[in-house]
Design a protein around this motif. Structure first.
Motif, PDB file in Angstrom:
ATOM      1  N   ARG A  65       0.825  -1.203   0.000  1.00  0.00           N
ATOM      2  CA  ARG A  65       0.000   0.000   0.000  1.00  0.00           C
ATOM      3  C   ARG A  65       0.863   1.258   0.000  1.00  0.00           C
ATOM      4  O   ARG A  65       0.551   2.235  -0.695  1.00  0.00           O
ATOM      5  N   SER A  69       1.339   4.118  -3.010  1.00  0.00           N
ATOM      6  CA  SER A  69       1.151   5.555  -2.777  1.00  0.00           C
ATOM      7  C   SER A  69       2.351   6.357  -3.269  1.00  0.00           C
ATOM      8  O   SER A  69       2.197   7.478  -3.775  1.00  0.00           O
ATOM      9  N   ASN A 231      -9.187   8.348  -3.101  1.00  0.00           N
ATOM     10  CA  ASN A 231      -8.507   7.749  -1.949  1.00  0.00           C
ATOM     11  C   ASN A 231      -8.684   6.237  -1.875  1.00  0.00           C
ATOM     12  O   ASN A 231      -8.926   5.670  -0.809  1.00  0.00           O
ATOM     13  N   PRO A 233      -7.087   2.714  -1.790  1.00  0.00           N
ATOM     14  CA  PRO A 233      -5.779   2.093  -1.560  1.00  0.00           C
ATOM     15  C   PRO A 233      -5.324   1.279  -2.761  1.00  0.00           C
ATOM     16  O   PRO A 233      -6.123   0.618  -3.432  1.00  0.00           O
ATOM     17  N   GLU A 237      -4.540   6.290  -3.916  1.00  0.00           N
ATOM     18  CA  GLU A 237      -4.181   6.844  -2.615  1.00  0.00           C
ATOM     19  C   GLU A 237      -2.787   7.469  -2.696  1.00  0.00           C
ATOM     20  O   GLU A 237      -1.821   6.804  -3.076  1.00  0.00           O
ATOM     21  N   LEU A 242      -1.793   8.928   3.084  1.00  0.00           N
ATOM     22  CA  LEU A 242      -1.424   7.761   3.891  1.00  0.00           C
ATOM     23  C   LEU A 242      -0.731   8.196   5.173  1.00  0.00           C
ATOM     24  O   LEU A 242      -0.921   7.586   6.233  1.00  0.00           O
ATOM     25  N   THR A 245      -3.400   9.275   7.470  1.00  0.00           N
ATOM     26  CA  THR A 245      -4.086   8.096   8.004  1.00  0.00           C
ATOM     27  C   THR A 245      -3.296   7.480   9.155  1.00  0.00           C
ATOM     28  O   THR A 245      -3.867   7.094  10.188  1.00  0.00           O
TER      29      THR A 245
END
Length: 288
Positions: A65, A69, A231, A233, A237, A242, A245
């Motif tokens: 992930r 990004s 947004n 993932p 994203e 991130l 988050t």
């Protein structure tokens, strides 16, 4: 009668008094300012990351992930900066070399992304390019989706990055001597060849500076992208989202680890661009 050589003392020129303070005071203030505003905050990122072990650090930054990004943030920022490089040069050329009605209005609109809040820009772009928006609904029947895709992110970064290129190139273009261009044309060079061999080399340092500014702004952009990106993932994203988050989850060490990688990559890329700019400036001076 003996004659002795007359000793002449060479007087050292007195230092010119200036309004600005001396080198020591200026340098001390500069170092203190950079330390408080830039160096200490950046150093805190390195210090906070040390709370993680090497295994935790590599596990955090190599998470699929997180890697996705990074690709989205750096890829869209680079594409947007490259597009702004071309169209920013075109806009600068039109604003400097031509006279037409509404020129001052267009010149003022260039600075609008500077004054407009990024959240407002993101909402406006999402409204326009969404599947049911004014422009988005025209592409929906064709199977093209703009909002909530990397294409939408790139459009948002083009919007907020175009002033950096225009305002960097415009003053340099205004100071160019047009007599050199006219002489090249009179000697038989085509206009495109004149632009490529005479004008473009003098504009390249400014173009690289504008590209670097637009690219750096695009990497860290959050407000105008978070709405149009969707947004999702692994798809849309961005890295700044991130990081937010992670902070909302109180994972401060994980957030700083992601930020540290972005900082290092951004620094290396900007260092490379500055090195290319230095080489171009040196080549221009040696050639001129």
């Amino acid at each position: 009668m003996s004659t002795q050589p007359v000793r002449t003392t060479k007087l050292r020129p007195s230092k010119a008094r200036t309004i600005l303070p001396g080198f020591g005071l200026s340098m001390g203030f500069t170092i203190a300012y950079l330390s408080l505003i830039v160096l200490i905050p950046l150093a805190s990122i390195f210090i906070k990351t040390t709370e993680l072990s090497w295994v935790q650090f590599w596990h955090t930054i190599l998470d699929p992930r997180v890697l996705a990004s990074y690709r989205i943030s750096f890829g869209t920022a680079f594409c947007a900066a490259a597009i702004n490089l071309i169209f920013g040069l075109l806009l600068s050329w039109v604003l400097v070399r031509y006279r037409f009605p509404g020129k001052k209005v267009i010149d003022s609109l260039i600075d609008l992304p500077f004054a407009l809040p990024t959240a407002v820009a993101g909402i406006a772009l999402t409204t326009i390019y969404a599947p049911n928006g004014w422009i988005g609904h025209l592409f929906t029947p064709l199977g093209w989706k703009i909002a909530y895709t990397p294409l939408g992110i790139t459009i948002a970064l083009i919007f907020i990055g175009i002033p950096f290129v225009v305002r960097t190139v415009q003053p340099v273009l205004q100071d160019l001597n047009q007599e050199t261009e006219e002489a090249a044309v009179m000697l038989g060079a085509y206009r495109w060849r004149t632009f490529y061999r005479v004008v473009l080399p003098q504009l390249m340092p400014a173009l690289l500076t504008g590209f670097a500014l637009a690219f750096a702004r695009g990497i860290g952009e959050y407000g105008s992208v978070v709405f149009i990106s969707g947004n999702m993932p692994l798809k849309t994203e961005i890295a700044p989202l991130l990081i937010m988050t992670k902070l909302e989850q109180y994972d401060y060490a994980g957030a700083t680890a992601i930020a540290l990688v972005m900082l290092i990559i951004s620094f290396l890329l900007l260092l490379l661009i500055n090195f290319m700019q230095w080489r171009l400036n040196r080549r221009t001076i040696e050639g001129g």
